[in-house]
Design an enzyme around this catalytic site. Sequence first.
Site, PDB file in Angstrom:
ATOM      1  N   SER A  91      -4.880   1.817  13.786  1.00 20.16           N
ATOM      2  CA  SER A  91      -5.908   2.913  13.660  1.00 20.16           C
ATOM      3  C   SER A  91      -6.327   3.149  15.095  1.00 20.16           C
ATOM      4  CB  SER A  91      -7.117   2.877  12.725  1.00 20.16           C
ATOM      5  OG  SER A  91      -7.735   3.749  13.086  1.00 20.16           O
ATOM      6  N   TYR A 107     -14.514  -1.559  10.644  1.00 17.44           N
ATOM      7  CA  TYR A 107     -13.278  -0.887  10.458  1.00 17.44           C
ATOM      8  C   TYR A 107     -12.419  -1.012  11.779  1.00 17.44           C
ATOM      9  CZ  TYR A 107      -9.501   2.237   9.410  1.00 17.44           C
ATOM     10  OH  TYR A 107      -8.230   2.716   9.521  1.00 17.44           O
ATOM     11  N   SER A 167      -0.027   5.790  -2.257  1.00 16.61           N
ATOM     12  CA  SER A 167      -0.987   7.049  -1.878  1.00 16.61           C
ATOM     13  C   SER A 167      -0.952   7.142  -0.326  1.00 16.61           C
ATOM     14  CB  SER A 167      -2.507   6.480  -1.981  1.00 16.61           C
ATOM     15  OG  SER A 167      -3.486   7.264  -1.663  1.00 16.61           O
ATOM     16  N   GLY A 168      -1.187   8.316   0.114  1.00 17.09           N
ATOM     17  CA  GLY A 168      -1.369   8.577   1.531  1.00 17.09           C
ATOM     18  C   GLY A 168      -0.119   8.453   2.168  1.00 17.09           C
ATOM     19  N   ILE A 169      -0.439   7.602   3.460  1.00 18.75           N
ATOM     20  CA  ILE A 169       0.883   7.344   4.285  1.00 18.75           C
ATOM     21  C   ILE A 169       1.837   6.601   3.728  1.00 18.75           C
ATOM     22  CG2 ILE A 169       1.120   6.224   6.616  1.00 18.75           C
ATOM     23  CD1 ILE A 169      -1.614   7.299   7.328  1.00 18.75           C
ATOM     24  N   GLY A 170       1.265   5.768   3.031  1.00 21.62           N
ATOM     25  CA  GLY A 170       2.355   4.496   2.560  1.00 21.62           C
ATOM     26  C   GLY A 170       3.196   5.268   1.493  1.00 21.62           C
ATOM     27  N   GLY A 204       0.854  -1.167  -0.094  1.00 21.82           N
ATOM     28  CA  GLY A 204       0.067  -0.078   0.008  1.00 21.82           C
ATOM     29  C   GLY A 204       0.953   1.287  -0.095  1.00 21.82           C
ATOM     30  N   GLY A 205       1.783   1.176  -0.891  1.00 21.56           N
ATOM     31  CA  GLY A 205       2.659   2.282  -1.174  1.00 21.56           C
ATOM     32  C   GLY A 205       2.361   3.367  -2.009  1.00 21.56           C
TER      33      GLY A 205
HETATM   34  N1  LIG Z   1      -6.223   8.588   6.882  1.00 23.26           N
HETATM   35  C1  LIG Z   1      -6.593   8.304   8.185  1.00 23.26           C
HETATM   36  O1  LIG Z   1      -7.272   9.228   8.745  1.00 23.26           O
HETATM   37  C2  LIG Z   1      -6.380   6.804   8.949  1.00 23.26           C
HETATM   38  C3  LIG Z   1      -6.372   6.846  10.330  1.00 23.26           C
HETATM   39  C4  LIG Z   1      -6.115   5.511  10.895  1.00 23.26           C
HETATM   40  C5  LIG Z   1      -5.637   4.457  10.039  1.00 23.26           C
HETATM   41  N2  LIG Z   1      -5.427   4.761   8.732  1.00 23.26           N
HETATM   42  C6  LIG Z   1      -4.769   3.746   8.170  1.00 23.26           C
HETATM   43  O2  LIG Z   1      -3.839   4.397   7.283  1.00 23.26           O
HETATM   44  C7  LIG Z   1      -3.426   3.347   6.126  1.00 23.26           C
HETATM   45  C8  LIG Z   1      -3.194   4.035   4.885  1.00 23.26           C
HETATM   46  O3  LIG Z   1      -4.249   4.740   4.492  1.00 23.26           O
HETATM   47  P1  LIG Z   1      -4.174   6.467   4.016  1.00 23.26           P
HETATM   48  O4  LIG Z   1      -4.835   7.086   4.880  1.00 23.26           O
HETATM   49  O5  LIG Z   1      -2.886   6.737   3.507  1.00 23.26           O
HETATM   50  O6  LIG Z   1      -5.359   6.026   2.755  1.00 23.26           O
HETATM   51  P2  LIG Z   1      -5.206   6.084   1.343  1.00 23.26           P
HETATM   52  O7  LIG Z   1      -4.440   7.476   0.555  1.00 23.26           O
HETATM   53  O8  LIG Z   1      -6.444   5.696   0.752  1.00 23.26           O
HETATM   54  O9  LIG Z   1      -4.054   4.855   0.860  1.00 23.26           O
HETATM   55  C9  LIG Z   1      -4.338   3.536   1.075  1.00 23.26           C
HETATM   56  C10 LIG Z   1      -3.365   2.741   0.402  1.00 23.26           C
HETATM   57  O10 LIG Z   1      -3.717   1.192   0.781  1.00 23.26           O
HETATM   58  C11 LIG Z   1      -3.705   0.770  -0.584  1.00 23.26           C
HETATM   59  N3  LIG Z   1      -4.701  -0.303  -0.442  1.00 23.26           N
HETATM   60  C12 LIG Z   1      -5.853  -0.471  -0.187  1.00 23.26           C
HETATM   61  N4  LIG Z   1      -6.664  -1.566  -0.394  1.00 23.26           N
HETATM   62  C13 LIG Z   1      -5.594  -2.347  -0.913  1.00 23.26           C
HETATM   63  C14 LIG Z   1      -5.671  -3.692  -1.379  1.00 23.26           C
HETATM   64  N5  LIG Z   1      -7.025  -4.532  -1.659  1.00 23.26           N
HETATM   65  N6  LIG Z   1      -4.507  -4.181  -1.826  1.00 23.26           N
HETATM   66  C15 LIG Z   1      -3.678  -3.495  -1.898  1.00 23.26           C
HETATM   67  N7  LIG Z   1      -3.339  -2.243  -1.323  1.00 23.26           N
HETATM   68  C16 LIG Z   1      -4.539  -1.594  -0.925  1.00 23.26           C
HETATM   69  C17 LIG Z   1      -3.874   1.729  -1.611  1.00 23.26           C
HETATM   70  O11 LIG Z   1      -3.669   1.305  -2.825  1.00 23.26           O
HETATM   71  P3  LIG Z   1      -4.692   1.570  -4.031  1.00 23.26           P
HETATM   72  O12 LIG Z   1      -5.077   3.246  -4.118  1.00 23.26           O
HETATM   73  O13 LIG Z   1      -3.719   1.128  -5.218  1.00 23.26           O
HETATM   74  O14 LIG Z   1      -5.767   0.926  -3.540  1.00 23.26           O
HETATM   75  C18 LIG Z   1      -3.080   2.753  -0.760  1.00 23.26           C
HETATM   76  O15 LIG Z   1      -1.917   2.657  -1.317  1.00 23.26           O
HETATM   77  C19 LIG Z   1      -4.738   2.407   6.083  1.00 23.26           C
HETATM   78  O16 LIG Z   1      -4.302   1.070   6.522  1.00 23.26           O
HETATM   79  C20 LIG Z   1      -5.660   3.023   6.856  1.00 23.26           C
HETATM   80  O17 LIG Z   1      -6.571   2.348   7.238  1.00 23.26           O
HETATM   81  C21 LIG Z   1      -5.904   5.925   8.145  1.00 23.26           C
END
Ligand SMILES: NC(=O)c1ccc[n+]([C@@H]2O[C@H](COP(=O)([O-])OP(=O)(O)OC[C@H]3O[C@@H](n4cnc5c(N)ncnc54)[C@H](OP(=O)(O)O)[C@@H]3O)[C@@H](O)[C@H]2O)c1
Length: 247
Positions: free
Chosen positions: A136, A149, A17-20, A14-15
């Site tokens: 989370s 979730y 977008s976003g945090i990754g 998950g690298g």
């Molecule tokens: N943002 C927040 O407020 C928050 C808070 C608590 C925890 N988190 C956690 O932080 C992590 C990163 O989320 P983010 O906020 O950075 O959101 P994000 O920008 O939506 O990034 C999500 C990442 O996970 C990947 N992903 C999702 N489903 C996948 C799948 N089935 N197989 C492979 N890759 C997948 C996405 O790739 P694709 O785009 O290619 O699907 C993307 O790289 C997640 O685990 C999320 O639950 C986020």
Amino acid sequence: MAMRFRDRVVVVLGGNSGIGLAAARMFAAEGAKLALTGRNAATLAAAAEELGALGLVSDIGVVAHSVAAMAEIEERLGGIDVLFVNAGVGGFAPVPDVTEEFWDGIHNVNLRGAFFAIQHALPLMRDGGAIVITGSIGSVAAVPGNVAYAAAKAGLRAMARIVGKELLTRRIRVNMVSPGPTDTEIFKRDASPEDIAGMRAMFADVVPLGRMGTSDEVARAVLFLASPDASFINGVDLFVDGGCVEL
Ligand SMILES: NC(=O)c1ccc[n+]([C@@H]2O[C@H](COP(=O)([O-])OP(=O)(O)OC[C@H]3O[C@@H](n4cnc5c(N)ncnc54)[C@H](OP(=O)(O)O)[C@@H]3O)[C@@H](O)[C@H]2O)c1
């Protein structure tokens, strides 16, 4: 700049977008040899090109994809020093509206997929390496609508403890980073500009520091836990949340 990951093989699930992606940029800046996964081929290719990384389109919810991704990583990069298990999806529904499909969709990615990806990465991991998993604050906060979730992320926390215990013999540290509200795409997909502004305002009210976090702020904690700076830190769940959980 410190080069804590010079020539280390770092895999970010998950690298793209976003945090990754923020973490991948920081790992690359500190000398890592990177492999990134994600589902979106276009954003993955862009990230891989920007960072000189191996980009693998791989759905973590499909175990066969994780098996194939690990085989390719082994062939192209060899053993893994750092595994960042970050892929995740969100979704809100109050208890009466949760369908089996909704529940399974979240759990298949956030918990089941994460577990089997780790399982298949372990033979490649070098002894003394590090695993960081994105949890989370949802795992400990009772937010209405977040039941599916939150349960998946709490399961991930329980899983991380046991994986970490079983890996003690290999000196592989297993830690979690648990973000609070962080300004990433997860909130913005399918949302109007008004909805996004509304969410930012709502989070500014509920987060003790008065704002959402950024991907970089979470990524810095990920790199810390993955690095030798955290050589005596094992089994923790580090909240990066502006004080949401503790204040
Ligand atoms: N943002 C927040 O407020 C928050 C808070 C608590 C925890 N988190 C956690 O932080 C992590 C990163 O989320 P983010 O906020 O950075 O959101 P994000 O920008 O939506 O990034 C999500 C990442 O996970 C990947 N992903 C999702 N489903 C996948 C799948 N089935 N197989 C492979 N890759 C997948 C996405 O790739 P694709 O785009 O290619 O699907 C993307 O790289 C997640 O685990 C999320 O639950 C986020």
